[in-house]
Enzyme design. Structure first.
Site, short mmCIF file in Angstrom:
data_model
loop_
_atom_site.label_atom_id
_atom_site.label_comp_id
_atom_site.label_asym_id
_atom_site.label_seq_id
_atom_site.Cartn_x
_atom_site.Cartn_y
_atom_site.Cartn_z
N GLY A 263 0.79 -1.24 0.00
CA GLY A 263 0.00 0.00 0.00
C GLY A 263 0.81 1.27 0.00
CD GLU A 305 1.11 -9.55 0.82
OE1 GLU A 305 1.01 -10.75 1.05
OE2 GLU A 305 0.11 -8.79 0.80
N GLY A 307 3.38 -3.42 -4.08
CA GLY A 307 3.12 -3.63 -5.51
C GLY A 307 3.35 -2.33 -6.26
NE ARG A 308 -0.97 2.38 -5.62
CZ ARG A 308 -2.05 2.33 -6.40
NH1 ARG A 308 -2.01 2.92 -7.57
NH2 ARG A 308 -3.14 1.71 -6.00
CB CYS A 376 -18.58 4.32 -26.93
SG CYS A 376 -19.77 5.20 -27.89
CD GLU A 377 -19.15 3.91 -20.95
OE1 GLU A 377 -19.64 4.65 -20.09
OE2 GLU A 377 -19.74 2.91 -21.42
CE1 TYR A 405 -2.91 -3.34 -8.18
CE2 TYR A 405 -1.65 -1.38 -7.62
CZ TYR A 405 -2.06 -2.67 -7.32
OH TYR A 405 -1.61 -3.27 -6.18
C1 LIG Z 1 -3.24 -8.43 -0.15
C2 LIG Z 1 -2.54 -7.34 -0.88
N1 LIG Z 1 -1.23 -7.19 -0.73
C3 LIG Z 1 -0.55 -6.23 -1.39
C4 LIG Z 1 -1.20 -5.37 -2.25
C5 LIG Z 1 -0.38 -4.34 -2.97
O1 LIG Z 1 -0.75 -3.04 -2.70
P1 LIG Z 1 0.05 -1.84 -3.34
O2 LIG Z 1 0.14 -2.11 -4.79
O3 LIG Z 1 -0.73 -0.63 -3.03
O4 LIG Z 1 1.40 -1.83 -2.70
C6 LIG Z 1 -2.57 -5.47 -2.43
C7 LIG Z 1 -3.29 -4.56 -3.32
O5 LIG Z 1 -4.44 -4.60 -3.56
C8 LIG Z 1 -3.28 -6.49 -1.72
O6 LIG Z 1 -4.58 -6.66 -1.87
#
Ligand SMILES: Cc1ncc(COP(=O)(O)O)c(C=O)c1O
Length: 446
Positions: A263, A305, A307-308, A376-377, A405
């Site tokens: 997150g 964890e 991601g972004r 088309c939105e 994403y």
């Molecule tokens: C369980 C879990 N872990 C990690 C992430 C990664 O979050 P972020 O991309 O914001 O770091 C998510 C994102 O939805 C998630 O659902």
């Protein structure tokens, strides 16, 4: 004002703390690492997702330095949902991170990229029987239980397949974090996680402790996405540690793992600056150490964890500008050759972006415009208020921070083909994902 925005725009290319040298302007043209955005658009066509390999590696190395090396025994898993292809799985593995997947499809792609199954965690609030079996058969390291009856489904499948599976319970810590409801997941009324009410969580924990086919490894929480403050993490951590302690006191078992999710926020627009991982993990590790010491409890292996924050700023999208429509006394609409089919984040949760016209990257931004797509939105918008140089048909527009994403959420709405994905490494570029073609529809549609 214009000068200020121009300065901000240029600062994006040159001053962004860890991304310096990724973006530059040479003779008025935007470069991504050592490759001109115009030549990429020319060679691979548009819309085009472009990633900087160096940026992804820089983020992975920061995780290693700030977390894995500083706190031995910790674990970091890249959240594959942000952006995954087989090559990315290989890259992430090479950087020493583990992987979090959330569907059979993500697991399949990760394995195709050679990612070791033992380093994969399988998430999901509604895993199917087939997915659980696939995960078991593949030998994933952890399955993260997120449904009230999942332990039964898993136990039955594990027994049948003769497997013993490590699991984490994803709990709902009832902590609100994040700006938009669609990316907030730690509150009580979330579809994710198991409520921490004793009459719900303890029977599940008890069941897992009694099972011969399940090993309870620990707890997991994930609060939401695009977070900039550590306070919600610490609040949730306190609740999770209380539960670890309660389980120890009740069952005499100390869960060896605790995952605090991802997150961590990134820079999309001015005012949102990515913080170093140390900002989040240092207080988390301090709290874990202090809590465990004062309760005479063995400290768990702490996992994150992200991601972004690993891939978000590494990616941009290049579009070709088409129609430019100036409404008298109204807005200017700059239409590009993609839209919500390659970037649904504005429509989904009001996300905003910064952009520059790649062939006019040295020009003073002078036009405020809505950057919209060709679908088309009416809600087919990418930026509601972009400040860019004078837009003209055939210009190449670069939208920043589309690495997370966007490709993951791309669709074929209006039968738009999904763009190609290219990875830039120094002066070289390679295709990670081939552009879809119309004829691809006929391979599945009858
Ligand atoms: C369980 C879990 N872990 C990690 C992430 C990664 O979050 P972020 O991309 O914001 O770091 C998510 C994102 O939805 C998630 O659902």
């Amino acid at each position: 004002m214009q000068l200020l925005c121009y300065t901000v725009c240029m600062a994006f290319f040159t001053d962004n703390k860890n991304d310096k040298n990724i973006f530059s302007v040479r003779d008025g043209v935007l470069y991504i690492e050592g490759v001109s955005a115009l030549s990429l658009a020319e060679e691979y066509g548009t819309p085009l997702y472009v990633y900087s390999k160096r940026s992804i590696k820089d983020r992975c190395r920061e995780i290693k330095e700030d977390f894995l090396d500083r706190y031995p025994g910790t674990e970091a898993s890249y959240a594959a949902k942000a952006f995954l292809t087989p090559a990315i799985a290989e890259l992430i593995d090479g950087e020493g991170l583990m992987l979090d997947v959330v569907s059979g499809g993500e697991l399949f792609v990760a394995l195709a990229g050679g990612f070791p199954a033992s380093k994969i965690k399988f998430h999901g609030n509604n895993k199917t029987r087939e997915e659980l079996e696939y995960a078991l058969r593949s030998g994933v390291g952890r399955i993260v239980i997120d449904a009230l009856d999942e332990i039964d489904l898993l136990e039955e499948a594990a027994k049948r397949l003769g497997k013993v599976q490590k699991v984490l319970f994803r709990i709902t810590p009832e902590v609100k974090a994040g700006a938009h409801d669609h990316i907030t997941t730690g509150q009580r009324n979330s579809k994710f996680g198991i409520p921490m009410d004793g009459h719900i969580i303890f029977p599940l924990i008890e069941k897992s402790l009694k099972s011969e086919n399940i090993i309870l490894s620990g707890l997991h929480f994930h609060l939401g996405s695009q977070l900039f403050e550590d306070a919600p993490f610490l609040e949730a951590l306190g609740k999770a540690l209380d539960l670890v302690l309660a389980v120890r006191d009740r069952y005499g078992y100390t869960m060896p793992e605790l995952n605090v999710g991802g997150g961590y926020g990134v820079h999309y627009v001015d005012g949102e600056e990515r913080k170093p991982y140390s900002y989040f993990v240092d207080p988390i590790m301090k709290k874990v150490d202090e809590y465990c010491a004062s309760n005479d409890m063995a400290a768990p292996v702490v996992g994150i964890e992200p991601g972004r924050s690993v891939v978000g700023e590494a990616g941009v999208t290049l579009y070709r500008i088409g129609s430019v429509k100036k409404i008298p006394e109204g807005k200017t609409f700059v239409s590009v050759d993609g839209g919500i089919s390659d970037n649904i984040r504005h429509a989904l949760y009001d996300a905003e972006y910064e952009a520059v016209i790649a062939n006019k990257a040295g020009d003073l931004p002078s036009v405020r415009a809505v950057v919209c797509g060709k679908l088309c939105e009416e809600g087919d918008r990418i930026i509601s208020d972009a400040l860019i140089a004078e837009p003209e048909r055939a210009d190449v527009l670069c939208v920043f921070t589309t690495g997370a994403y966007c490709y993951s959420m791309a669709s074929n709405y209006n039968k738009m083909t999904k763009p190609a994905v290219v990875l830039v490494d120094g002066e070289a570029s390679e295709v990670l994902v081939k552009r879809q073609e119309y004829k691809d529809y006929l391979s599945t549609e009858r």
